[in-house]
Design a protein around this motif. Structure first.
Motif, PDB file in Angstrom:
ATOM      1  N   TYR A  57       0.802  -1.098   0.176  1.00  0.00           N
ATOM      2  CA  TYR A  57      -0.083   0.086  -0.014  1.00  0.00           C
ATOM      3  C   TYR A  57       0.949   1.102  -0.150  1.00  0.00           C
ATOM      4  N   ARG A  59       0.986   5.654  -0.046  1.00  0.00           N
ATOM      5  CA  ARG A  59       0.428   6.974   0.078  1.00  0.00           C
ATOM      6  C   ARG A  59      -0.189   7.465  -1.070  1.00  0.00           C
ATOM      7  N   ASP A  60      -1.319   8.013  -1.182  1.00  0.00           N
ATOM      8  CA  ASP A  60      -1.973   8.831  -2.202  1.00  0.00           C
ATOM      9  C   ASP A  60      -1.299  10.215  -2.322  1.00  0.00           C
ATOM     10  N   THR A  65      -4.310   8.795   2.707  1.00  0.00           N
ATOM     11  CA  THR A  65      -4.702   7.388   2.548  1.00  0.00           C
ATOM     12  C   THR A  65      -3.590   6.612   1.950  1.00  0.00           C
ATOM     13  N   CYS A  67      -3.280   3.619  -0.137  1.00  0.00           N
ATOM     14  CA  CYS A  67      -4.008   2.852  -1.343  1.00  0.00           C
ATOM     15  C   CYS A  67      -3.275   1.548  -1.813  1.00  0.00           C
ATOM     16  N   GLU A  83      -8.885  -1.831  -0.308  1.00  0.00           N
ATOM     17  CA  GLU A  83      -8.215  -1.065  -1.259  1.00  0.00           C
ATOM     18  C   GLU A  83      -7.637   0.179  -0.606  1.00  0.00           C
ATOM     19  N   GLY A  84      -7.815   0.488   0.541  1.00  0.00           N
ATOM     20  CA  GLY A  84      -7.155   1.581   1.028  1.00  0.00           C
ATOM     21  C   GLY A  84      -7.392   1.829   2.466  1.00  0.00           C
ATOM     22  N   GLN A 316     -17.666   2.310  -6.299  1.00  0.00           N
ATOM     23  CA  GLN A 316     -16.701   3.143  -6.972  1.00  0.00           C
ATOM     24  C   GLN A 316     -17.488   3.516  -8.341  1.00  0.00           C
TER      25      GLN A 316
END
Length: 823
Positions: A57, A59-60, A65, A67, A83-84, A316
């Protein structure tokens, strides 16, 4: 990696795992940048730590978040991974990322996190390791009861360090392997879907350079749905030939109006004439058409929902299709579970953007609010009709009014026979609901409800198939006399269901061992169920004492009688551990690969029959194999040796080469190495057996019993003579002579036809077996009176033997017992 059965000791594996992991990771990270490099790094976690799933995962852009960037192993939904995860949330990923320290959690530790109740499989261990540099977190899930040991943890730490070099933004950007085109030019890699574009082209699509992730799907998502099929015909290599292509299509601007663009490109060939790259330009066609209608928006939503596999995917798709066109400030989609709304998507995701009641019911990243706290919403769900409240509606409770102070739309999502969930859409400023917009909301709700129902079914089938796979494969392999066997199973990568690959090791009488590997066509619950039926059938037919060709023929007949549309391939090898010989039978399956003691390898030239379930009266020839001590037999499914880019002959040659340079002393490490670079487009099963030879061979004698009045005495005399020849003293023979007398007498009295007595002695353990032509099982009497003249023989055998039993043999049976002789 799952369902790993290994007869080698864990100590042997752990002594070499960290050094091998370090070497493997250095090799992977040193390779040229490619879209698959991060996945290859994660796959090393499966190989060297025994994890069933590994995911990274990152970071966005706003850093709030974590992700999901990539995963390997079984689908993440089997363990409830999201997913996050919010960086400031209560999740193992967020905690490891914030503190910079790894977490090693067992079932008890996981129960302390709110997400634990969403995990379908709870008896698991989870590792959360920060990626050095602060960019993300590595999650690994394992099902071994002991969890992640010290060497497993070392291997996962090495994987996290490797991810810092491969999974960051720079690695993703450089995956295309060429300089970014200028202006309105583009270059699309056909095998990975990665696209390099110029700044002017991004302007035509209304995207900023920083917001573009390099995926062609991002650009396709901005296309008007009616134009998507013609555009897909260009970007899918299988649908076009080498040469020039040109077409016009529409994309949606940020304000919802369309723009006509013209694509001109040329598909450039790669190796062996296969096209690998589409290069060209996209220009403004300067001819705008009428505005996109609500019908087009519904079509776009329908197209997105058609490919949505999970509940999160459905949410989504709804947000992407409705929020921007409706200029909404908030959208929430929730499943209805009993009397609670389990939110699956919130946009925006920040807690402070939602009402106070929602914040008080927050569970990690989403709220989980009871329906009874919002009676207006409960009424809308009961009615099953979309409801709309304009700005400043006085009849709304605060939990709903704060969602849309300028206007609120509540869309019940109808499923099959029940209400699947609800979608809430809110505006901060006063919003005017026109008749077309109301129709759009109603149509969207119906589509989303059906998609949510399908997603539930998809998740349920996914969980069922994974459970079948875990239950139907052997949990461990038996210890073999004069040999060692190990097996590995790797599921396909994300996007495929668990398949029908299986393996088995079946101990048989007289120190024979059957090695079985097979593959049922397809990836579905049906394939996994049929795999279990085939494995059980082969094991049952083998236990009946049939030769290998008859075992496979019976399995073929069974599959034909099941009247299924699926077929199966199989390779069955019956190994005589005493003599060092084997018989091989193939049914449409890749042949065994033999590694001889000197390191030379052979691909067994074994004649084969058709796949099981194809022909009713198929023949399956047997091929002899000769095994010297130190020989390794490798059986695998086609997922390891065949793919779209690799023909099976080349794949078998590569497997033979990798086996020849391996060290058969550590068979588990050999299996891990063979799977290290496996193509993951299909399931892979691998079964290895090293034949060492038996240090002490058993002594055997057999005799056909004559049907004469003194047959029992002749049988005792034969037994006594044989035991004396083998050096057994007279005082140790009495029990054996009594048991022989009882078994032979029972066979002569209760059956007709031929009776045979066989004796086997090894390590002072005597096996006595009497074979006759009757399938009737000896029955122990439930009651014996003082006047009874028979029925005590089986009771005596049971009382005086260390073990006894009955097995079917060629239409008859064999009654056997084992005695530990004291001398």
């Amino acid at each position: 990696m799952t369902d790993v059965a290994d007869a080698d000791t864990d100590a042997t594996r752990s002594e070499s795992a960290p050094p091998r992991a370090e070497i493997a990771l250095k090799t992977v990270t040193a390779a040229p940048a490619s879209p698959e490099r991060t996945r290859r790094v994660l796959e090393q976690a499966l190989v060297f730590s025994g994890a069933a799933l590994a995911a990274v995962y990152l970071r966005d852009d706003d850093g709030r978040t974590l992700c999901l960037a990539e995963s390997a192993g079984v689908p993440r939904t089997l363990y409830g991974l999201r997913e996050g995860y919010p960086v400031d949330g209560l999740s193992p990923a967020a905690e490891a990322h914030r503190t910079g320290h790894p977490l090693w959690l067992g079932p008890a530790g996981l129960a302390g996190f709110p997400d634990a109740r969403r995990m379908p499989v709870r008896d698991v261990h989870l590792a959360a390791l920060p990626v050095p540099g602060g960019d993300g977190c590595l999650l690994a899930v394992g099902e071994r009861r002991a969890g992640f040991g010290p060497d497993d943890r070392t291997a996962l730490t090495l994987v996290a360090e490797a991810l810092a070099r491969t999974a960051g933004p720079a690695a993703v950007t450089g995956a295309a392997g060429s300089e970014t085109p200028h202006g309105n030019a583009f270059s699309l890699a056909m095998d990975s879907g990665r696209v390099e574009v110029g700044d002017d082209l991004l302007d035509l699509f209304g995207l900023e350079r920083e917001a573009f992730d390099g995926r062609v799907e991002t650009l396709l998502g901005l296309t008007v749905p009616e134009d998507l099929p013609s555009l897909m015909s260009v970007v899918e290599a299988d649908h076009m030939s080498i040469g020039e292509r040109e077409l016009e299509f529409r994309v949606l601007r940020p304000d919802g109006t369309p723009r006509w663009l013209r694509l001109r490109g040329r598909l450039l060939p790669g190796g062996e004439g296969r096209p690998v790259r589409l290069a060209g330009t996209v220009a403004d066609a300067s001819a705008l058409r009428p505005e996109v209608t609500d019908v087009a928006r519904v079509q776009k939503l329908a197209a997105a929902l058609a490919t949505a596999g999970t509940v999160r995917d459905v949410g989504q798709a709804v947000v992407a299709a409705l929020r921007k066109p409706l200029r909404a400030d908030r959208i929430a989609l929730a499943e209805l579970e009993n009397d609670r709304l389990v939110v699956t998507v919130l946009d925006p995701p920040a807690p402070e953007s939602w009402p106070e009641l929602w914040q008080s019911e927050w569970r990690t990243e989403w709220p989980d609010a009871p329906v009874r706290a919002m009676p207006t919403l409960a009424g809308a769900l009961r009615d099953g009709r979309a409801r709309i409240w304009p700005a400043c509606s006085a009849d709304l409770e605060p939990a709903l009014a704060e969602v849309g102070p300028g206007g609120l739309a509540v869309l019940p999502l109808p499923g099959v026979g029940r209400m699947a969930g609800a979608c809430l859409i809110g505006w901060d400023t006063p919003h005017d609901f026109g008749p077309d917009e109301r129709a759009l909301l109603t149509a969207s709700a119906g589509l989303a409800g059906q998609a949510l129902t399908r997603a539930h079914a998809f998740d349920a089938e996914h969980e069922l198939v994974a459970m079948l796979q875990r239950q139907l494969l052997p949990r461990r392999l038996p210890k073999l006399p004069g040999g060692v066997a190990v097996a590995r199973y790797l599921p396909a990568t994300a996007g495929l269901e668990v398949g029908g690959d299986w393996y088995d090791v079946i101990p048989l009488p007289d120190h024979h061992v059957a090695l079985v590997i097979g593959d049922v066509q397809g990836h579905s619950a049906g394939a996994a169920t049929l795999m279990g039926q085939m494995r059980t059938a082969l094991r049952a037919y083998a236990a009946e004492g049939h030769p290998p060709d008859v075992v496979v023929a019976h399995a073929n007949r069974l599959l034909m009688e099941l009247e299924t549309d699926l077929f199966a391939t199989c390779c069955y090898v019956d190994v005589d551990m005493e003599a060092g010989t084997a018989w091989c039978v193939r049914a449409g399956h890749p042949p065994p690969v033999l590694r001889h003691p000197d390191g030379a390898t052979d691909i067994a030239e074994a004649d084969g029959g058709p796949p099981l379930g194809v022909l009713d009266r198929a023949e399956f020839p047997m091929t002899p194999l000769r095994l010297l001590p130190g020989t390794v037999i490798a059986l695998t499914t086609d997922g390891l040796v065949e793919s779209a880019e690799l023909d099976i002959d080349t794949g078998l040659d590569r497997l033979a080469h990798e086996l020849s340079v391996s060290d058969p002393a550590h068979l588990g490490l050999v299996a891990d190495a063979l799977l290290g670079n496996a193509h993951r487009g299909d399931d892979v099963a691998l079964l290895l057996m090293r034949y060492d030879g038996m240090a002490v061979r058993p002594l055997r004698e057999g005799w056909t019993v004559w049907r004469v009045p003194e047959a029992a005495r002749h049988a005792r005399r034969f037994t006594k003579r044989s035991l004396r020849t083998w050096g057994v003293p007279a005082e140790a023979m009495d029990t054996a002579l009594l048991v022989v007398s009882e078994l032979v007498t029972n066979a002569l009295v209760h059956t007709d036809g031929r009776v045979r007595l066989d004796l086997t002695l090894i390590h002072r353990r005597l096996r006595i077996a009497v074979t006759d032509t009757s399938p009737r099982t000896p029955v122990k009497p439930t009651h014996l009176g003082w006047e009874s003249t028979g029925g005590r023989g089986i009771l005596l055998v049971e009382a005086m033997s260390d073990a006894w039993g009955r097995v079917p043999v060629s239409g008859g049976k064999q009654v056997w017992c084992e005695l530990q002789l004291a001398y």
